[in-house]
Design an enzyme around this catalytic site. Structure first.
Site: not given
Length: 324
Positions: A112, A251, A281
């Site tokens: 990530c 993020h 996500n």
């Protein structure tokens, strides 16, 4: 300042959108349970695409937007934790699909934090003076790493890709500062894609476990405590205060984490745009997708100071400050 410019941005997400209500038909969950905890209403999931398909679509869009030819590229970097295969690597597949015969290509995996880490590698190539034009893409098909019976994880992730074209320049724009940090001693907080050891000499055969496992509370605590420290170091290196930054593109993991970041820095949420409500996500792709949406809407403009912030698997954190 490392002088370079973001010439173009692009994104690609699968057409199929899966709502929280759709997930409620597969498992015991609901929109009322998912959204308040995550900020996610929907995520996009592939039907017949793979990671390289999404990445190649982004590559084609980037070249078209900039008016570049594939042979203009010196390099192609793809950040992914969900490649088509270990070999050939995803960037090589993209290079072949778009016919970028002069470009070298390789993948990185920083999960990530992949967008920030990938920008760091790309900017290093450009600032070296050896290369002039590059392409960086974050691309993920996380749906193949999700156990769709595990409601604690499957509700979080989506598929997608986003990327940028970068070019060395003599103008006063580019990378002001960065701070990258790893926390390998905490790595088991996010696990996925473990291979089985089945060699003929193994004393004990290790299990194959491709799916996500996550310590949600641990990751939340890590992000809210450690990310501000890393971002503060990047701001200090740039000689800036939090108020000096126009936008913070973080993020897109969890809305509550980003709210905590804004509060920590005393900044309005308007400076911390989010889009996980639509995409969930998407790991290395999330910040690139958000950046392209904001560029398209005219919310990111030349002259702005923008902070890119990544955090997650590894565990790892990365922060960069750019003058656009």
């Amino acid at each position: 300042m490392e002088k370079m410019k973001i010439v173009a941005t692009a994104r690609q997400v699968p057409e199929r959108a899966v709502s929280n209500d759709d997930l409620a038909e597969l498992m015991e969950t609901s929109d009322e349970w998912i959204y308040p905890r995550t900020g996610i209403h929907r995520r996009h999931v592939v039907t017949d695409e793979n990671t390289s398909d999404l990445a190649a679509a982004v590559a084609e869009k980037l070249l078209a937007k900039a008016g570049w030819q594939a042979d203009d590229l010196d390099f192609i970097i793809v950040s992914t934790m969900s490649p088509d295969a270990l070999s050939p690597h995803t960037s090589a597949i993209v290079q072949g699909k778009i016919g970028a015969q002069k470009a070298f290509a390789f993948d990185i995996n920083a999960a990530c934090s992949g967008f920030v880490y990938g920008l760091s590698v790309a900017s290093s190539f450009l600032s070296s003076g050896r290369y002039q034009k590059g392409m960086f893409i974050g691309a993920e098909v996380l749906s193949k790493l999700v156990d769709w019976k595990d409601r604690t994880v499957s509700v979080l992730f989506g598929d997608g890709a986003g990327g940028v074209l970068l070019e060395a320049t003599k103008e006063e724009e580019g990378l002001l500062s960065e701070e990258l940090q790893a926390y390998g001693d905490r790595g088991e907080a996010i696990l996925t894609g473990r291979f089985a050891n089945q060699n003929a000499f193994a004393g004990e055969i290790s299990p194959l476990d491709p799916y996500f496992h996550q310590d949600g509370r641990g990751v939340y605590s890590f992000a809210t405590r450690e990310v501000p420290k890393v971002l503060n170091k990047a701001l200090a290196k740039a000689g800036l205060q939090a108020d000096d930054v126009d936008l913070y593109l973080a993020h897109q993991a969890n809305h509550r984490i980003i709210e905590s970041m804004a509060k920590n820095f005393g900044q309005p949420m308007e400076k911390f745009p989010t889009n996980m409500v639509e995409y969930g996500n998407t790991s290395a792709a999330s910040t690139a997708i958000l950046l392209d949406e904001l560029m398209e809407a005219g919310q990111v403009q030349k002259g702005m100071k923008v902070a890119f912030v990544g955090f997650g698997g590894g565990l790892a954190i990365g922060a960069q400050i750019w003058q656009l």
